[in-house]
Design a protein around this motif. Structure first.
Motif, PDB file in Angstrom:
ATOM      1  N   ILE A 203      66.395   1.581  44.928  1.00 52.34           N
ATOM      2  CA  ILE A 203      67.496   0.866  44.278  1.00 52.34           C
ATOM      3  C   ILE A 203      68.247   1.778  43.301  1.00 52.34           C
ATOM      4  O   ILE A 203      69.391   1.505  42.940  1.00 52.34           O
ATOM      5  CB  ILE A 203      66.977  -0.396  43.564  1.00 52.34           C
ATOM      6  CG1 ILE A 203      68.140  -1.365  43.306  1.00 52.34           C
ATOM      7  CG2 ILE A 203      66.260  -0.037  42.275  1.00 52.34           C
ATOM      8  CD1 ILE A 203      67.721  -2.715  42.835  1.00 52.34           C
ATOM      9  N   GLY A 204      67.628   2.867  42.892  1.00 53.27           N
ATOM     10  CA  GLY A 204      68.305   3.819  42.016  1.00 53.27           C
ATOM     11  C   GLY A 204      68.845   5.035  42.736  1.00 53.27           C
ATOM     12  O   GLY A 204      69.360   5.958  42.088  1.00 53.27           O
ATOM     13  N   GLU A 205      68.780   5.065  44.064  1.00 54.55           N
ATOM     14  CA  GLU A 205      69.236   6.224  44.830  1.00 54.55           C
ATOM     15  C   GLU A 205      70.762   6.293  44.818  1.00 54.55           C
ATOM     16  O   GLU A 205      71.443   5.297  45.032  1.00 54.55           O
ATOM     17  CB  GLU A 205      68.721   6.122  46.262  1.00 54.55           C
ATOM     18  CG  GLU A 205      68.690   7.444  47.006  1.00 54.55           C
ATOM     19  CD  GLU A 205      70.057   7.900  47.460  1.00 54.55           C
ATOM     20  OE1 GLU A 205      70.329   9.109  47.397  1.00 54.55           O
ATOM     21  OE2 GLU A 205      70.864   7.040  47.875  1.00 54.55           O
ATOM     22  N   ASN A 210      76.367   7.604  47.977  1.00 57.85           N
ATOM     23  CA  ASN A 210      77.701   8.117  47.675  1.00 57.85           C
ATOM     24  C   ASN A 210      78.288   8.888  48.847  1.00 57.85           C
ATOM     25  O   ASN A 210      79.486   8.750  49.153  1.00 57.85           O
ATOM     26  CB  ASN A 210      77.635   9.007  46.438  1.00 57.85           C
ATOM     27  CG  ASN A 210      78.991   9.435  45.949  1.00 57.85           C
ATOM     28  OD1 ASN A 210      79.944   8.651  45.970  1.00 57.85           O
ATOM     29  ND2 ASN A 210      79.106  10.674  45.506  1.00 57.85           N
ATOM     30  N   LEU A 211      77.468   9.688  49.519  1.00 58.13           N
ATOM     31  CA  LEU A 211      77.979  10.525  50.593  1.00 58.13           C
ATOM     32  C   LEU A 211      78.135   9.775  51.913  1.00 58.13           C
ATOM     33  O   LEU A 211      79.059  10.051  52.683  1.00 58.13           O
ATOM     34  CB  LEU A 211      77.061  11.739  50.798  1.00 58.13           C
ATOM     35  CG  LEU A 211      77.019  12.754  49.649  1.00 58.13           C
ATOM     36  CD1 LEU A 211      76.010  13.848  49.946  1.00 58.13           C
ATOM     37  CD2 LEU A 211      78.391  13.368  49.414  1.00 58.13           C
ATOM     38  N   THR A 219      77.336   0.043  46.451  1.00 58.20           N
ATOM     39  CA  THR A 219      76.021  -0.387  45.978  1.00 58.20           C
ATOM     40  C   THR A 219      75.981  -0.324  44.453  1.00 58.20           C
ATOM     41  O   THR A 219      76.966   0.027  43.794  1.00 58.20           O
ATOM     42  CB  THR A 219      74.916   0.499  46.566  1.00 58.20           C
ATOM     43  OG1 THR A 219      75.131   1.863  46.148  1.00 58.20           O
ATOM     44  CG2 THR A 219      74.933   0.447  48.091  1.00 58.20           C
ATOM     45  N   LEU A 220      74.838  -0.656  43.885  1.00 56.40           N
ATOM     46  CA  LEU A 220      74.715  -0.732  42.438  1.00 56.40           C
ATOM     47  C   LEU A 220      74.951   0.620  41.786  1.00 56.40           C
ATOM     48  O   LEU A 220      75.631   0.713  40.755  1.00 56.40           O
ATOM     49  CB  LEU A 220      73.325  -1.266  42.072  1.00 56.40           C
ATOM     50  CG  LEU A 220      73.076  -1.600  40.601  1.00 56.40           C
ATOM     51  CD1 LEU A 220      74.040  -2.680  40.130  1.00 56.40           C
ATOM     52  CD2 LEU A 220      71.640  -2.045  40.396  1.00 56.40           C
ATOM     53  N   GLN A 221      74.405   1.685  42.362  1.00 47.15           N
ATOM     54  CA  GLN A 221      74.584   3.011  41.774  1.00 47.15           C
ATOM     55  C   GLN A 221      76.011   3.509  41.919  1.00 47.15           C
ATOM     56  O   GLN A 221      76.516   4.221  41.034  1.00 47.15           O
ATOM     57  CB  GLN A 221      73.597   3.993  42.411  1.00 47.15           C
ATOM     58  CG  GLN A 221      72.141   3.717  42.090  1.00 47.15           C
ATOM     59  CD  GLN A 221      71.874   3.741  40.612  1.00 47.15           C
ATOM     60  OE1 GLN A 221      72.337   4.635  39.900  1.00 47.15           O
ATOM     61  NE2 GLN A 221      71.124   2.776  40.120  1.00 47.15           N
TER      62      GLN A 221
END
Length: 261
Positions: A203-205, A210-211, A219-221
């Motif tokens: 969940i923190g990835e 991004n890529l 997503t959340l990040q």
């Protein structure tokens, strides 16, 4: 142990907890501050930033997407890894050494290199997945593989798997029935540990999200990254909300595990 040694050990442990907790406490205070810039203490406290965050449809959508991707990747991991690990532990124990090498491959290749390879592989052809959540689900499955395999493997090694299976066979159970009704309940603790270790990491990835999908499936990040030029109070509120969401799910898992023990 003398009284002085006992006090020294307690001091070291509490100092370690203080070092680990201080950044989180500062983030929590900043997320509740009305203004905190050139003063030692905040000018005041408010829940405005949390209300603004949790009333934002974009944040709620990003949070839901992150949960859906993580749950999808973990469900795929359970469906594929559990039968494979049972087969290796029971039928092909010599393959365990090979698997211990293979599960390290996701960490051996840098995320940027893996993401570029996945973009080239799935950008076209019969299965174009770039920009869709499916590419993240399959990618996160490979990231969760080392956590899942190592935690469940340790649990399997603590069981006398062959004797359990032989006893079940003597009582008339098939191999699949014995695996589901005898072995799987004994793997509950290891499975819980594997799932929540993987969830807290996935969940923190940020790099793959991004890529591979970017803002096409925020997503959340990615949402947190897009807030970098906005209010720091709002960003701190998001970080604290993320932390408490993971903490809540871990607490629920521990309660369920105690109730079933």
């Amino acid at each position: 142990m003398s009284r002085a040694e006992h006090l020294y050990h307690r001091l070291v442990v509490w100092l370690l907890f203080l070092i680990l907790f201080a950044p989180l406490a500062a983030t929590l205070v900043y997320s509740l501050a009305t203004q905190w810039s050139a003063t030692l203490l905040p000018a005041g406290f408010t829940f405005k930033w949390y209300l603004q965050l949790w009333s934002d449809p974009r944040f709620l959508a990003a949070f839901g997407r992150s949960l859906a991707i993580c749950f999808g990747a973990l469900a795929l991991s359970c469906v594929l890894i559990l039968p494979a690990m049972f087969a290796i532990a029971y039928h092909f124990p010599r393959l365990d050494a090979l698997m211990n090498v293979l599960i390290l491959l996701p960490f051996a290749v840098p995320p940027v290199v893996s993401a570029v390879g996945l973009l080239q592989l799935y950008a076209g052809g019969p299965l174009p997945l770039t920009g869709t959540p499916w590419i993240l689900v399959f990618c996160y499955f490979t990231i969760a593989l080392p956590f899942m395999y190592r935690a469940i493997s340790n649990n399997l090694q603590a069981l006398n798997l062959r004797d359990l299976m032989d006893a079940a066979h003597l009582l008339g159970a098939s191999s699949w029935r014995a695996a589901l009704l005898v072995v799987l309940p004994n793997l509950r603790t290891g499975l819980m540990v594997a799932l929540f270790l993987s969830f807290s990491f996935l969940i923190g990835e940020f790099v793959f999200a991004n890529l591979l999908v970017g803002t096409r499936y925020e997503t959340l990040q990615i949402y947190l990254y897009n807030l970098r030029n906005g209010s720091g109070h709002l960003t701190s509120a998001l970080v604290i909300s993320y932390f408490f969401a993971v903490l809540l799910m871990t607490w629920i898992a521990n309660r369920l595990n105690r109730e079933r023990t």
